[in-house]
Design a protein around this motif. Structure first.
Motif, short mmCIF file in Angstrom:
data_model
loop_
_atom_site.label_atom_id
_atom_site.label_comp_id
_atom_site.label_asym_id
_atom_site.label_seq_id
_atom_site.Cartn_x
_atom_site.Cartn_y
_atom_site.Cartn_z
N THR A 104 75.83 -107.09 50.65
CA THR A 104 76.81 -108.19 50.63
C THR A 104 78.03 -107.84 51.47
OG1 THR A 104 77.76 -107.27 48.62
CG2 THR A 104 76.12 -109.02 48.34
N ALA A 105 77.90 -106.88 52.38
CA ALA A 105 79.05 -106.40 53.14
C ALA A 105 79.70 -107.51 53.95
CB ALA A 105 78.62 -105.26 54.06
N ALA A 106 81.03 -107.44 54.04
CA ALA A 106 81.80 -108.48 54.74
C ALA A 106 81.38 -108.61 56.21
CB ALA A 106 83.29 -108.17 54.63
N LEU A 107 81.02 -107.51 56.81
CA LEU A 107 80.69 -107.56 58.25
C LEU A 107 79.25 -107.96 58.52
CD1 LEU A 107 82.53 -104.45 59.73
CD2 LEU A 107 82.90 -106.85 60.36
N ARG A 108 78.43 -107.95 57.48
CA ARG A 108 77.01 -108.24 57.69
C ARG A 108 76.84 -109.65 58.27
NH1 ARG A 108 72.33 -109.56 54.46
NH2 ARG A 108 70.58 -108.33 55.27
N ARG A 109 76.17 -109.75 59.40
CA ARG A 109 75.91 -111.03 60.11
C ARG A 109 77.19 -111.73 60.56
NH1 ARG A 109 70.05 -111.26 59.99
NH2 ARG A 109 69.59 -110.00 58.21
N LYS A 110 78.28 -111.01 60.65
CA LYS A 110 79.54 -111.63 61.09
C LYS A 110 79.63 -111.55 62.61
CE LYS A 110 82.18 -112.77 58.45
NZ LYS A 110 82.46 -114.08 57.85
N PRO A 111 79.86 -112.67 63.27
CA PRO A 111 80.08 -112.63 64.72
C PRO A 111 81.39 -111.90 65.04
CG PRO A 111 79.58 -114.86 63.98
CD PRO A 111 79.85 -114.05 62.76
N VAL A 112 81.33 -110.97 65.98
CA VAL A 112 82.53 -110.19 66.33
C VAL A 112 82.70 -110.14 67.85
CG1 VAL A 112 83.72 -107.96 66.11
CG2 VAL A 112 82.18 -108.70 64.29
N GLY A 113 83.94 -110.36 68.27
CA GLY A 113 84.30 -110.20 69.68
C GLY A 113 85.20 -108.98 69.82
N GLN A 133 78.92 -99.70 68.66
CA GLN A 133 77.89 -98.90 67.97
C GLN A 133 78.09 -98.97 66.45
OE1 GLN A 133 77.99 -94.90 69.41
NE2 GLN A 133 76.31 -94.21 68.13
N THR A 134 79.35 -98.84 66.01
CA THR A 134 79.64 -98.92 64.57
C THR A 134 79.28 -100.30 64.03
OG1 THR A 134 81.41 -97.29 64.71
CG2 THR A 134 81.52 -98.84 62.88
N LEU A 135 79.65 -101.34 64.78
CA LEU A 135 79.38 -102.70 64.30
C LEU A 135 77.88 -102.98 64.22
CD1 LEU A 135 82.22 -104.58 66.18
CD2 LEU A 135 81.97 -104.39 63.70
N GLU A 136 77.13 -102.42 65.15
CA GLU A 136 75.68 -102.61 65.09
C GLU A 136 75.12 -101.99 63.81
OE1 GLU A 136 74.26 -101.41 68.95
OE2 GLU A 136 74.99 -103.29 69.82
N ALA A 140 76.69 -106.39 61.94
CA ALA A 140 77.50 -107.47 62.52
C ALA A 140 76.85 -107.86 63.84
CB ALA A 140 78.92 -106.97 62.77
N PHE A 141 77.17 -109.07 64.30
CA PHE A 141 76.68 -109.51 65.62
C PHE A 141 77.84 -109.44 66.61
CE2 PHE A 141 73.80 -111.98 62.79
CZ PHE A 141 72.61 -111.42 63.22
N VAL A 142 77.70 -108.56 67.59
CA VAL A 142 78.77 -108.42 68.58
C VAL A 142 78.42 -109.25 69.80
CG1 VAL A 142 80.18 -106.79 69.89
CG2 VAL A 142 79.06 -106.04 67.78
N GLN A 186 75.70 -119.84 67.71
CA GLN A 186 74.37 -119.36 68.07
C GLN A 186 73.86 -118.29 67.10
OE1 GLN A 186 73.22 -120.70 71.09
NE2 GLN A 186 75.17 -121.79 71.04
N VAL A 187 74.79 -117.70 66.37
CA VAL A 187 74.40 -116.58 65.49
C VAL A 187 73.69 -117.13 64.26
CG1 VAL A 187 75.35 -114.73 64.04
CG2 VAL A 187 76.29 -115.16 66.31
N PRO A 188 72.52 -116.60 63.97
CA PRO A 188 71.79 -117.09 62.80
C PRO A 188 72.60 -116.86 61.51
CG PRO A 188 70.66 -115.21 63.81
CD PRO A 188 71.81 -115.56 64.69
N SER A 189 72.56 -117.81 60.60
CA SER A 189 73.35 -117.67 59.38
C SER A 189 72.60 -116.78 58.38
CB SER A 189 73.65 -119.02 58.77
OG SER A 189 72.46 -119.52 58.22
N LEU A 190 73.32 -116.34 57.39
CA LEU A 190 72.76 -115.37 56.42
C LEU A 190 71.54 -115.87 55.69
CD1 LEU A 190 75.40 -113.47 54.27
CD2 LEU A 190 73.30 -112.58 55.25
N ASP A 191 71.54 -117.17 55.35
CA ASP A 191 70.46 -117.64 54.48
C ASP A 191 69.22 -117.99 55.24
OD1 ASP A 191 71.98 -117.26 52.24
OD2 ASP A 191 73.09 -119.11 52.65
#
Ligand SMILES: Cc1cc2nc3c(=O)[nH]c(=O)nc-3n(C[C@H](O)[C@H](O)[C@H](O)COP(=O)(O)O)c2cc1C
Length: 191
Positions: A104-113, A133-136, A140-142, A186-191
Motif C-alpha cells: 500500500t506504499a504511497a509511491l506504488r504506481r505513482k507517476p513521478v517527474g 533507480q530508487t523510484l523503480e 513508482a512510474f517515472v 497514460q499510467v495504468p491505475s492501481l486497480d
C-alpha cells in the motif's frame, strides 16, 4: 483556471532543506508556468531518519502526513540537487518512508517527474539516475524519455526576487511539466 473534481493535483517535493535552495526556486516556478492543474508543496523537512523499528502501523505522525499527501495527489514532481554525484540523503530518506508498507506504499504506481538544478555544468544527471533507480524499486512510474536538467542555475535566476528568469529554461520546464501532466493519464491505475 476553473476547478472541478477532475482537476489534477500534482505534489512538488524539493530534495534540499536549504532555505535559499535553487531547487526550491525552480519548484516555485512550476505553478506559475503551468496553471492548468493544482499544485501542492510536500515537505520532507520533518521526517525522522528511516528506521524499521518505528515503521509499523501508519508510522510516526510526520510520516503519516507525508504518505497521505503523496496518496492525495495524481502525480509527483521531484526537484532535487545532486550531492556527491548522487541522491541527497534527505530525499533518499523520504523516498524510503514512502516505499513502505510495500503493498500500500504511497509511491506504488505513482507517476513521478524529475527535475534537478545545480550551479555545476552537468545538471544533476548522476543524481537523477539514482533517484530513478530508487523510484523503480518502489514501483513508482517515472516519466520516461524526457529529462529536465538545469545547469549553471545561478545564471538563470534572479536571486533577489527568487525567480526563474532564463527564457529557454522557462520554456523547457513548462514543456516538461505539460508532458508530465499528459502522461499521468497514460499510467495504468492501481486497480
Ligand atoms: C555535500 C555536497 C555535495 C555536492 N555535490 C555536488 C555534485 O556532486 N554535483 C553537483 O552538481 N553539485 C554538487 N553540490 C553543489 C550543489 O549543487 C549546490 O550546493 C546546490 O546549490 C544545492 O542545491 P540547492 O541550492 O537546491 O540547495 C554539492 C553540495 C554539497 C553541499
Amino acid at each position: 483556471m476553473a476547478l472541478d473534481w477532475r482537476t489534477k493535483k500534482v505534489g512538488l517535493i524539493v530534495g534540499s532543506l536549504r532555505e535559499n535552495s535553487f531547487n526550491r526556486m525552480i519548484a516555485a516556478a512550476i505553478p506559475e508556468l503551468d496553471d492548468s492543474i493544482v499544485y501542492e508543496s510536500i515537505s520532507i523537512a520533518d521526517l525522522p531518519l528511516y528506521n524499521e523499528d518505528i515503521d509499523h502501523g501508519d508510522g510516526p505522525e510526520p510520516v503519516q502526513r507525508f504518505r497521505e499527501a503523496i496518496k492525495r495527489v495524481d502525480g509527483i514532481i521531484i526537484v532535487s540537487p545532486e550531492y556527491n554525484s548522487g541522491i541527497p540523503g534527505v530525499l533518499k530518506n523520504a523516498l524510503d518512508w514512502a516505499s513502505t508498507p510495500t503493498k500500500t506504499a504511497a509511491l506504488r504506481r505513482k507517476p513521478v517527474g524529475l527535475v534537478g538544478a545545480t550551479p555545476g555544468v552537468k545538471g544533476t544527471i548522476l543524481s537523477q539516475q539514482q533517484i530513478r533507480q530508487t523510484l523503480e524499486a518502489t514501483q513508482a512510474f517515472v516519466l520516461p524519455f524526457q529529462k529536465m536538467y538545469i545547469s549553471q542555475v545561478m545564471d538563470k535566476v534572479d536571486l533577489e526576487r527568487r525567480l526563474l528568469t532564463d527564457e529557454a529554461t522557462r520554456k523547457y520546464l513548462k514543456r516538461y511539466v505539460q508532458q508530465f501532466i499528459l502522461w499521468i493519464d497514460q499510467v495504468p491505475s492501481l486497480d
